[in-house]
Design a protein around this motif. Sequence first.
Motif, PDB file in Angstrom:
ATOM      1  N   LYS A  88      31.952 -11.278  -0.712  1.00  0.00           N
ATOM      2  CA  LYS A  88      31.253 -10.590   0.416  1.00  0.00           C
ATOM      3  C   LYS A  88      31.599  -9.080   0.461  1.00  0.00           C
ATOM      4  O   LYS A  88      30.690  -8.267   0.836  1.00  0.00           O
ATOM      5  CB  LYS A  88      31.834 -11.319   1.543  1.00  0.00           C
ATOM      6  N   ILE A 128       5.697 -14.645  -9.066  1.00  0.00           N
ATOM      7  CA  ILE A 128       6.692 -13.888  -8.236  1.00  0.00           C
ATOM      8  C   ILE A 128       6.704 -12.335  -9.009  1.00  0.00           C
ATOM      9  O   ILE A 128       6.933 -12.265  -9.967  1.00  0.00           O
ATOM     10  CB  ILE A 128       7.996 -14.345  -8.317  1.00  0.00           C
ATOM     11  N   GLN A 129       6.520 -11.410  -8.160  1.00  0.00           N
ATOM     12  CA  GLN A 129       6.517 -10.035  -8.683  1.00  0.00           C
ATOM     13  C   GLN A 129       7.478  -9.320  -9.316  1.00  0.00           C
ATOM     14  O   GLN A 129       7.437  -8.840 -10.313  1.00  0.00           O
ATOM     15  CB  GLN A 129       5.980  -8.939  -7.481  1.00  0.00           C
ATOM     16  N   TYR A 169      13.069 -10.325  -6.254  1.00  0.00           N
ATOM     17  CA  TYR A 169      12.666 -11.333  -5.125  1.00  0.00           C
ATOM     18  C   TYR A 169      13.485 -12.734  -5.655  1.00  0.00           C
ATOM     19  O   TYR A 169      13.776 -13.788  -4.703  1.00  0.00           O
ATOM     20  CB  TYR A 169      11.283 -11.707  -5.285  1.00  0.00           C
ATOM     21  N   LYS A 170      13.743 -12.876  -7.020  1.00  0.00           N
ATOM     22  CA  LYS A 170      14.442 -14.248  -7.354  1.00  0.00           C
ATOM     23  C   LYS A 170      15.257 -13.800  -8.540  1.00  0.00           C
ATOM     24  O   LYS A 170      14.815 -13.265  -9.423  1.00  0.00           O
ATOM     25  CB  LYS A 170      13.270 -15.175  -7.653  1.00  0.00           C
ATOM     26  N   THR A 186      21.243 -15.384  -1.392  1.00  0.00           N
ATOM     27  CA  THR A 186      20.025 -16.284  -0.881  1.00  0.00           C
ATOM     28  C   THR A 186      20.151 -16.000   0.778  1.00  0.00           C
ATOM     29  O   THR A 186      18.970 -16.238   1.677  1.00  0.00           O
ATOM     30  CB  THR A 186      20.206 -17.792  -1.012  1.00  0.00           C
ATOM     31  N   GLN A 187      21.178 -15.619   1.306  1.00  0.00           N
ATOM     32  CA  GLN A 187      21.445 -15.359   2.727  1.00  0.00           C
ATOM     33  C   GLN A 187      20.697 -13.844   2.928  1.00  0.00           C
ATOM     34  O   GLN A 187      20.654 -13.398   4.010  1.00  0.00           O
ATOM     35  CB  GLN A 187      22.842 -15.212   3.185  1.00  0.00           C
ATOM     36  N   GLY A 200      17.647 -13.107   1.623  1.00  0.00           N
ATOM     37  CA  GLY A 200      16.173 -12.902   1.118  1.00  0.00           C
ATOM     38  C   GLY A 200      15.794 -13.255  -0.131  1.00  0.00           C
ATOM     39  O   GLY A 200      14.649 -13.408  -0.504  1.00  0.00           O
ATOM     40  N   VAL A 201      16.715 -13.350  -1.044  1.00  0.00           N
ATOM     41  CA  VAL A 201      16.307 -13.494  -2.562  1.00  0.00           C
ATOM     42  C   VAL A 201      16.639 -15.037  -2.823  1.00  0.00           C
ATOM     43  O   VAL A 201      17.270 -15.885  -2.467  1.00  0.00           O
ATOM     44  CB  VAL A 201      17.659 -12.624  -3.257  1.00  0.00           C
ATOM     45  N   ALA A 202      15.619 -15.438  -3.521  1.00  0.00           N
ATOM     46  CA  ALA A 202      15.680 -16.890  -3.826  1.00  0.00           C
ATOM     47  C   ALA A 202      16.418 -16.765  -5.524  1.00  0.00           C
ATOM     48  O   ALA A 202      16.689 -15.909  -6.096  1.00  0.00           O
ATOM     49  CB  ALA A 202      14.229 -17.233  -4.377  1.00  0.00           C
ATOM     50  N   ILE A 203      17.015 -17.925  -5.749  1.00  0.00           N
ATOM     51  CA  ILE A 203      17.754 -18.357  -6.859  1.00  0.00           C
ATOM     52  C   ILE A 203      17.073 -19.493  -7.842  1.00  0.00           C
ATOM     53  O   ILE A 203      16.307 -20.273  -7.084  1.00  0.00           O
ATOM     54  CB  ILE A 203      19.280 -18.294  -6.747  1.00  0.00           C
ATOM     55  N   THR A 233       6.718 -18.742 -10.091  1.00  0.00           N
ATOM     56  CA  THR A 233       5.469 -18.696  -9.104  1.00  0.00           C
ATOM     57  C   THR A 233       5.705 -19.413  -8.089  1.00  0.00           C
ATOM     58  O   THR A 233       6.725 -19.843  -7.702  1.00  0.00           O
ATOM     59  CB  THR A 233       4.220 -19.345 -10.023  1.00  0.00           C
ATOM     60  N   LYS A 234       4.767 -18.881  -7.053  1.00  0.00           N
ATOM     61  CA  LYS A 234       4.558 -19.468  -5.823  1.00  0.00           C
ATOM     62  C   LYS A 234       3.359 -20.116  -5.762  1.00  0.00           C
ATOM     63  O   LYS A 234       2.548 -19.693  -5.975  1.00  0.00           O
ATOM     64  CB  LYS A 234       4.918 -18.616  -4.802  1.00  0.00           C
TER      65      LYS A 234
END
Lengths: 430, 430
Positions: B31, B118-119, B202-203, B220-221, B223-226, B383-384
């Motif tokens: 953190k 995903i861009q 983004y990921k 992930t907290q 806004g990023v996906a993993i 992808t989404k």
Amino acid sequence: MNKIYNPKPETWSSILERPTKTVDDIEATVKEIFKEVQKKGDLAVAKYTSLFDGASIEKLEVSKAEIEMAIASISSELKEAIQLAKTNIKKFHSAQKTNRVVVETIEGVNCWQEKRPIQKIGLYIPGGTAPLFSTVLMLAVPAKIAGCNEIVLCSPPDKSGNINPAILYAANLCGVTKILKVGGIQAIAAMTFGTETIPKVYKIFGPGNQFVTVAKQLATQFGVAIDMPAGPSELLIVADDTAVPAFVASDLLSQAEHGADSQVILVSTSKKLIDAVETEIQIQMDLLPRKNIAEKAIANSKLIFVENDTIALELINEYGPEHFIICSEFDDFYSNGVHNAGSIFIGNYTPESAGDYASGTNHTLPTNGYAKNYSGVNLDSFTKAMTFQKITKKGIQNIGKAIEIMAEAEGLQAHKNAVTLRLKAIENEK
Amino acid sequence: MNKIYNPKPETWSSILERPTKTVDDIEATVKEIFKEVQKKGDLAVAKYTSLFDGASIEKLEVSKAEIEMAIASISSELKEAIQLAKTNIKKFHSAQKTNRVVVETIEGVNCWQEKRPIQKIGLYIPGGTAPLFSTVLMLAVPAKIAGCNEIVLCSPPDKSGNINPAILYAANLCGVTKILKVGGIQAIAAMTFGTETIPKVYKIFGPGNQFVTVAKQLATQFGVAIDMPAGPSELLIVADDTAVPAFVASDLLSQAEHGADSQVILVSTSKKLIDAVETEIQIQMDLLPRKNIAEKAIANSKLIFVENDTIALELINEYGPEHFIICSEFDDFYSNGVHNAGSIFIGNYTPESAGDYASGTNHTLPTNGYAKNYSGVNLDSFTKAMTFQKITKKGIQNIGKAIEIMAEAEGLQAHKNAVTLRLKAIENEK
């Protein structure tokens, strides 16, 4: 309403900013309840149900008799509507089934991918003023198509200890295997750890307030997957003079009535349209029973004028709306060019409510900009992609040398050895 | 090695328990570094690179000249091996492309699902003793097929400020758009917030030690996906007397050399096979350069005898192994019946190393029991799924009433109104 003309790109992120959440305050409460449910099971669940829902529940599981009563209490009109919605949702999600992907990548090396259902899933359905039985359809129908074995549903009881009959009716209709009278943080904790009555599940789906959202995030730290992180619902409409102002206004309001923190944005290349929509909103809003809520969301809404469609599209992709309605002469330009949006509604006769209820698409969608990196709920959300491979002697001879060289270069001798042994064995057979 | 005969089902969970992680200790450090990188950008990145990697980096981005040098330094033998692996990975992942799913759910209601890339994505590749260039292939090849626009790769520099040439070679070959000399927590933080030099993504994909794992979870907290939560690598083999003990031993060892905390399990219906494998492990282990590591993992490994294949399959599904090798007379029984496993290897000539490097399947897989609820990395990971709908006047007439009834029953009048207005407009046209 905030009307903004030609905002400069460097101001977009502040104009499009979502309301910030104060997760830190909640986190301590959520952690405490998780600990207690993990330790004391049903006892802790009962305690918090009494505390938060004001209900004293003797049997957590909804009985067959309660379901029968619920079925009897639903009007045949509503039953028919639910049946139509269910049929469409089933059609659209069944079409998402994929076949086994089989590839012989090189002679003798047979690889395939298969999707298999997640065995145990949990659905969370909020209670409160709006009983979201439509969400039961959106989650249980694809779960059933995917073949999930155990479908557990948790929903908070009202003060007299009952779940809304429409929720029970929909859950029973869609083949939910167990319905439990438990809501909030304690429901998510119970499905994470399992209690005497509530089964532990592998993945939790469904909307909820910020307590539920934080609880779902915490659940992921204990090995449970979730459908997606959630935030307040949002709608962005792009519209030009081919749009009908009254329709646009009605769509913006249908989003606004969800909650005071709902996000409502109109982007347009026509100042005339913006003004007409503004007027229509005022007219329609006065007639709404949830006017108080809608008014607050509308006060924060943005009506944004931009010079041309290219700029509009850029701004939309930067925002990444959950729901995106296109009422434009150039609808193909937008639908082909949008990278980031959960669900897209095209044309004057495609209101967001269609997708919310009955067209067949799913309404559990990424909010808060998550359309940039998350899918909305779809059939795959209830499965895992698994890969298989079967290699023949010829196959391992074809790729063996490459594996040996790469393993060696990564310093992983035992990986190399697993191949070398096999290649030697084949050699010795000759 | 621990040999266990006929364990009772109630003991399975303790026998199959994974090593517990002590995430709490690390979290505070992670953190803090996140905060500093968010505030100070490149400056903070440089500070922690100096602190953790002992390297002082002037230019974070790898230059073209450095890439050219790396290309020149790789043997043609290794280049060919990498090319073969890349070709197979490309074939298998290209085959996973899905068409637009188009359904007219009811006359005039046209719904479709499309997957869009995903861009911006980030790949994390660990440094250290084993330069995992194979992971570059596993992540960048499908990202490219999916059409991701921006592919950023972070990998820690060595003390002289360089990234392993094989990693650079593979990244360049696979079309990574930017390579950065940054590792650990600071790399994940930089890709989460963006810095002057390192793009926000983004990921985030890729393996790492426990610091990286916790950092990815924290990301992930924001806004990023993993790709998935990670844990130590694991392998479970089910084998009977049709298996070759030396092959089984070599596969167990190839898993064991990954780390002292690697999980290695053999399940068998044959005591004879178990004993033979035990002997073979001792013979082969002595020859390994990473013997020290493998020895520790093997000491914790389990060789489990069970009465029959039905019990074996139940136990395997309870465990949910990342890698699952089947060397059994009844291989179809296992491959059809397995619910929970990341990647499945069937037959005596299908070592796990094949999937690790060159068969074409992905080696980024769910560990730690996550095979119960997560897919391994596949084309869809990049992808989404987005849904679209276009409804005609006829269409809204077909589903309008159902929407009105359902919206009313959920107490959402504005949702109903959006439909009513349209139905009335159509009525008035007549």
